[in-house]
Design a protein around this motif. Structure first.
Motif, PDB file in Angstrom:
ATOM      1  N   UNK A 104       4.534   5.079   3.271  1.00 37.15           N
ATOM      2  CA  UNK A 104       3.935   6.401   3.439  1.00 37.15           C
ATOM      3  C   UNK A 104       4.943   7.426   2.911  1.00 37.15           C
ATOM      4  N   UNK A 105       4.543   8.195   1.882  1.00 36.15           N
ATOM      5  CA  UNK A 105       5.520   9.082   1.229  1.00 36.15           C
ATOM      6  C   UNK A 105       5.059  10.539   1.287  1.00 36.15           C
ATOM      7  N   UNK A 106       5.719  11.369   2.084  1.00 38.13           N
ATOM      8  CA  UNK A 106       5.363  12.786   2.139  1.00 38.13           C
ATOM      9  C   UNK A 106       5.477  13.445   0.760  1.00 38.13           C
ATOM     10  N   UNK A 107       4.648  14.428   0.522  1.00 38.52           N
ATOM     11  CA  UNK A 107       4.556  15.033  -0.815  1.00 38.52           C
ATOM     12  C   UNK A 107       5.875  15.673  -1.243  1.00 38.52           C
ATOM     13  N   UNK A 108       6.605  16.276  -0.281  1.00 39.88           N
ATOM     14  CA  UNK A 108       7.875  16.913  -0.658  1.00 39.88           C
ATOM     15  C   UNK A 108       8.921  15.873  -1.077  1.00 39.88           C
ATOM     16  N   UNK A 143       0.846  -1.191   0.000  1.00 37.63           N
ATOM     17  CA  UNK A 143       0.000   0.000   0.000  1.00 37.63           C
ATOM     18  C   UNK A 143       0.881   1.240   0.000  1.00 37.63           C
ATOM     19  N   UNK A 144       0.578   2.136  -0.942  1.00 37.24           N
ATOM     20  CA  UNK A 144       1.317   3.391  -0.999  1.00 37.24           C
ATOM     21  C   UNK A 144       0.353   4.490  -0.569  1.00 37.24           C
ATOM     22  N   UNK A 145       0.765   5.290   0.408  1.00 31.28           N
ATOM     23  CA  UNK A 145      -0.092   6.401   0.821  1.00 31.28           C
ATOM     24  C   UNK A 145       0.683   7.708   0.715  1.00 31.28           C
ATOM     25  N   UNK A 146       0.003   8.753   0.262  1.00 33.72           N
ATOM     26  CA  UNK A 146       0.605  10.075   0.273  1.00 33.72           C
ATOM     27  C   UNK A 146       0.621  10.581   1.707  1.00 33.72           C
ATOM     28  N   UNK A 147       1.492  11.512   1.977  1.00 38.13           N
ATOM     29  CA  UNK A 147       1.567  12.077   3.326  1.00 38.13           C
ATOM     30  C   UNK A 147       1.841  13.582   3.188  1.00 38.13           C
ATOM     31  N   UNK A 148       1.491  14.331   4.215  1.00 39.16           N
ATOM     32  CA  UNK A 148       1.760  15.775   4.181  1.00 39.16           C
ATOM     33  C   UNK A 148       3.269  16.001   4.142  1.00 39.16           C
ATOM     34  N   UNK A 149       3.645  17.216   3.809  1.00 43.80           N
ATOM     35  CA  UNK A 149       5.061  17.541   3.654  1.00 43.80           C
ATOM     36  C   UNK A 149       5.853  17.229   4.933  1.00 43.80           C
ATOM     37  N   UNK A 150       7.066  16.734   4.766  1.00 46.30           N
ATOM     38  CA  UNK A 150       7.895  16.314   5.915  1.00 46.30           C
ATOM     39  C   UNK A 150       7.973  17.361   7.017  1.00 46.30           C
ATOM     40  N   UNK A 169       8.840   7.402   4.377  1.00 44.11           N
ATOM     41  CA  UNK A 169      10.036   7.757   3.609  1.00 44.11           C
ATOM     42  C   UNK A 169      10.488   9.158   4.013  1.00 44.11           C
ATOM     43  N   UNK A 170      11.730   9.266   4.461  1.00 37.88           N
ATOM     44  CA  UNK A 170      12.238  10.564   4.915  1.00 37.88           C
ATOM     45  C   UNK A 170      13.275  11.137   3.955  1.00 37.88           C
ATOM     46  N   UNK A 171      13.801  10.283   3.089  1.00 40.95           N
ATOM     47  CA  UNK A 171      14.836  10.736   2.155  1.00 40.95           C
ATOM     48  C   UNK A 171      14.498  10.153   0.783  1.00 40.95           C
ATOM     49  N   UNK A 172      14.408  11.021  -0.204  1.00 45.68           N
ATOM     50  CA  UNK A 172      14.006  10.586  -1.547  1.00 45.68           C
ATOM     51  C   UNK A 172      14.938   9.497  -2.089  1.00 45.68           C
ATOM     52  N   UNK A 173      16.200   9.567  -1.688  1.00 47.93           N
ATOM     53  CA  UNK A 173      17.173   8.593  -2.202  1.00 47.93           C
ATOM     54  C   UNK A 173      16.946   7.179  -1.674  1.00 47.93           C
ATOM     55  N   UNK A 174      16.123   7.061  -0.627  1.00 45.51           N
ATOM     56  CA  UNK A 174      15.812   5.739  -0.063  1.00 45.51           C
ATOM     57  C   UNK A 174      14.712   5.012  -0.838  1.00 45.51           C
ATOM     58  N   UNK A 204      14.178   3.662  -3.902  1.00 47.47           N
ATOM     59  CA  UNK A 204      14.391   2.343  -4.543  1.00 47.47           C
ATOM     60  C   UNK A 204      14.600   1.225  -3.513  1.00 47.47           C
ATOM     61  N   UNK A 205      15.419   1.482  -2.502  1.00 47.00           N
ATOM     62  CA  UNK A 205      15.673   0.452  -1.485  1.00 47.00           C
ATOM     63  C   UNK A 205      14.386   0.093  -0.745  1.00 47.00           C
ATOM     64  N   UNK A 206      13.633   1.114  -0.340  1.00 47.24           N
ATOM     65  CA  UNK A 206      12.417   0.871   0.439  1.00 47.24           C
ATOM     66  C   UNK A 206      11.400   0.066  -0.370  1.00 47.24           C
ATOM     67  N   UNK A 207      11.220   0.402  -1.649  1.00 47.20           N
ATOM     68  CA  UNK A 207      10.260  -0.349  -2.464  1.00 47.20           C
ATOM     69  C   UNK A 207      10.709  -1.795  -2.632  1.00 47.20           C
TER      70      UNK A 207
END
Lengths: 540, 157
Positions: A157-161, A95-102, A129-134, A136-139
């Motif tokens: 859970x992926x913040x919009x930013x 499940x992928x969920x959007x989240x508010x900006x970090x 997810x706190x770092x965009x570079x993570x 690929x690893x997280x998925x």
């Protein structure tokens, strides 16, 4: 460099995902922009819970993880019931969920919900997810965790930013995962395995009990070969229906308080019970302590924590069903005597069903028997929750198809979105949802999704104008004080069918079933059928 | 029976709540919980003391192991383990019992960390049983407040 959102889409593509179910919102909008340029098909459901159930259906039939996506806040919380359902039945849903900006996290801003916290007890694992570079690893990890060991839903859970941010390096999807706290054991311990073989060798009246784990581990064929080679009878839990066909001479039905009395009797008479991929919950064995003291128990499961949770086994064995039964089939065990099977057959044939059904309307047992007999050999039957589920489990004639239902959570309204996902994945297979009039009204909004995408799903409503299973419980426990269970006359399903341009079929008596079911099953498009069942008919 | 676990976990946010949530959800007791970083910054160590029957303690171990953020679980044998806990205790005193209180501290190895006109603050680190016993001895003086760290344990070999 690409954005986080584009990376998310690439990850799904790398996992071979071609279709996802979801409902967008602002917090997940960058991801939807990424989807716009992708070949992944997005199915817009009408409520987020349906996205989760649809993914669950796909995962169960494809035997691979399937994906659902929602926005933050209410979109994400609407998904929780579907995640809890998938978790209880060990279904690999990502499940992928959007989240508010970090930078706004924890500030209770518009549509913020703490999803990793909220789903802690309903998912196998969760990522914020706190770092965009993570990404690929997280998925990669999420798909791996969802589909290995004891399977289950994973939330990302992926913040919009983070979705908008750009990766620092060229996108590369990892080849493998390294999670130091996660190494699911799949090979059975040699010593335990030899103890199991010993016990089976010595047993005179062994019986095998299959749970949903056998199907999740793709072990149906192994179990069948094992039973046949050693002449060992088999019973199943509700989630384990379909491991052996109903007509198999070694199959003795579903056990439990909603199951066949002769299946329960078989357990009581056995001297060795081999439980495979089942948690032995209260509906299956109401008094595990008693069973423990009577029968020798081998418990085989991929999940160590499942062993000894509800039932103290004599011999525990942790591992993957296929690996373990590969070994067991090779073992030097004499086939068991026919007398044990004959004894069980005698009990089976002398069991008298004393239930009485109204002869004014449709007999639900006859309905399920007739329907499943008429269905294609490899058809997929999706039972909802309630009396319809128990009538289905009790009477379904399993051939080579699948019987899907939610046995763990018992979530009403599961069957239509699940069936929709299944039919989209397997368009060549006949897919029939059987649902009560209560659950139908929880999920009928998905008829629009079904029609939008031209999914020829068959929906059969067992209509008795009551939340039947609760009414039945009130009947037996509260002296017939029916409280909050009557559904009265609405809706007129023929008009619902008309509103969605769906052919409509109706049977108000058992005598009409033969012809109407033929028409219903022959219909080439999405269609609705209603069977009127007397409200006083009970499941047991 | 008592179960003592040392649990190595990923040192990241939310892990402590996962572990405590697991105990709450499954109805396991936590008698004591101590958490700290190990020699590696990315790994924390928890010492969890619980009570329950053999099956419960066994289930705790399995469920801890099942957590993906849990790297290693060790169940310690009480007899083969050094267990220690630290306590700070504020005790009220008066001129009549002050001397005996100080004497008690001397005998037990407790340190007096602070003295004010009405209270003293005592520090004691020892085994959990020793600390329990000390609390009982001091109770008659008038305990104002106690802070305990929870047990930390290491296997002897």
């Amino acid at each position: 460099m690409i954005t986080g959102a584009e990376a998310m889409v690439k990850c799904l593509e790398a996992e071979g995902i071609t279709r996802i179910f979801g409902y967008p919102g602002v917090a997940i909008a960058p991801f939807y922009e990424g989807l716009y340029n992708s070949n992944i098909e997005h199915i817009l459901v009408r409520q987020e819970q349906a996205a989760g159930h649809a993914a669950s259906g796909v995962a169960r039939v494809s035997r691979k993880p399937a994906v659902c996506v929602t926005t933050s806040g209410p979109g994400a919380t609407n998904l929780i019931t579907a995640l809890a359902t998938a978790y209880a039945d060990s279904i690999p849903v990502v499940a992928i969920t959007g989240q508010v900006s970090s930078d706004l996290l924890g500030k209770d801003v518009f549509q913020e919900a703490d999803m990793t916290g909220a789903t802690e007890s309903f998912t196998k694992y969760r990522y914020l997810v706190k770092d965009v570079n993570d990404i690929p690893r997280i998925f990669k990890e999420a798909f791996y965790i969802a589909n290995t060991g004891r399977k289950g839903p994973v939330l990302i859970d992926v913040p919009i930013d983070i979705q908008q941010a750009k990766l620092k390096k060229e996108f590369k999807y990892p080849d493998k995962v390294e999670i130091r706290g996660y190494r699911p054991s799949t090979k059975g311990n040699k010593q335990q395995l030899s103890k199991v073989i010993q016990a089976i060798r010595r047993a005179r009246k062994p019986i095998i009990c299959t749970g949903g784990g056998v199907i999740l581990g793709n072990g149906e064929d192994h179990i069948r070969r094992f039973c046949e080679k050693f002449n060992i009878p088999c019973v199943s839990t509700m989630m384990g229906i379909g491991v052996l066909p109903k007509a198999h001479p070694l199959y003795f039905g579903m056990l439990g308080n909603n199951g066949k009395p002769y299946a329960n009797r078989a357990i009581a008479l056995s001297d060795l019970m081999i439980i495979v991929g089942a948690r032995i919950a209260d509906r299956t064995v109401p008094t595990p302590d008693k069973l423990e003291s009577q029968v020798k128990i081998i418990h085989i499961d991929i999940d160590t924590a499942e062993i000894g949770k509800n039932l103290g086994p004599t011999i525990p064995l942790v591992g993957d069903v296929k690996n373990i039964f590969d070994e067991l089939i090779k073992a030097d065990i004499q086939p068991k005597a026919d007398s044990w099977i004959e004894e069980l057959n005698e009990i089976k044939h002398s069991t008298i069903d004393s239930r009485v059904f109204s002869d004014k309307l449709v007999n639900p047992n006859t309905l399920v028997q007739l329907l499943s007999e008429k269905m294609d050999d490899d058809a997929i039957y999706v039972a909802d929750v309630g009396q319809n589920q128990l009538w289905s489990a009790d009477n379904y004639v399993m051939k080579k198809g699948r019987f899907l239902t939610t046995g763990g959570m018992g979530t009403m309204g599961y069957s239509i979105p699940c069936g929709m996902g299944v039919k989209m994945y397997a368009p060549d297979k006949q897919v029939v949802c059987v649902i009560g009039d209560g659950a139908f009204q929880m999920s009928m909004n998905e008829l629009a999704t079904i029609k939008d995408h031209d999914v020829p799903l068959k929906i059969l409503i067992i209509k008795n104008r009551y939340l039947g299973l609760v009414r039945e419980y009130q009947d037996k426990t509260y002296d017939g004080h029916y409280s909050g269970v009557e559904l009265f006359d609405y809706p007129h399903c023929d008009k619902i069918a008309e509103a969605y341009d769906m052919p409509y079929f109706h049977a108000s008596h058992t005598d009409e079933l033969n012809e109407t079911l033929d028409q219903f099953l022959a219909c080439k498009e999405a269609c609705l059928m209603v069977c009127d069942v007397d409200w006083t008919d009970n499941s047991k | 029976m008592k179960g003592i676990f040392t649990v190595l976990v990923e040192n990241k946010s939310g892990v402590l709540s996962q572990i405590s949530g697991l105990f709450a959800r499954r109805g396991f007791n936590i008698d004591s919980l101590a958490v700290g970083e190990t020699e590696r910054h990315d790994i924390s160590s928890m010492t969890i003391v619980s009570t329950g029957d053999e099956r419960t303690i066994d289930q705790i171990e399995k469920h801890l192991n099942k957590k993906i953020d849990v790297i290693k679980v060790r169940r310690l044998d009480e007899a083969q383990t050094i267990s220690l806990e630290m306590m700070l205790m504020k005790v009220s005193y008066n001129p009549n019992n002050r001397a005996s209180l100080i004497e008690l501290c001397t005998i037990t190895g407790a340190k007096i960390m602070h003295v004010s006109p009405k209270h003293i603050i005592i520090e004691l680190h020892n085994t959990p049983d020793f600390i329990e016993n000390f609390i009982e001895l001091v109770r008659t003086y008038g305990i104002v407040e106690i802070q305990r760290t929870g047990t930390i344990s290491l296997e002897k070999n």
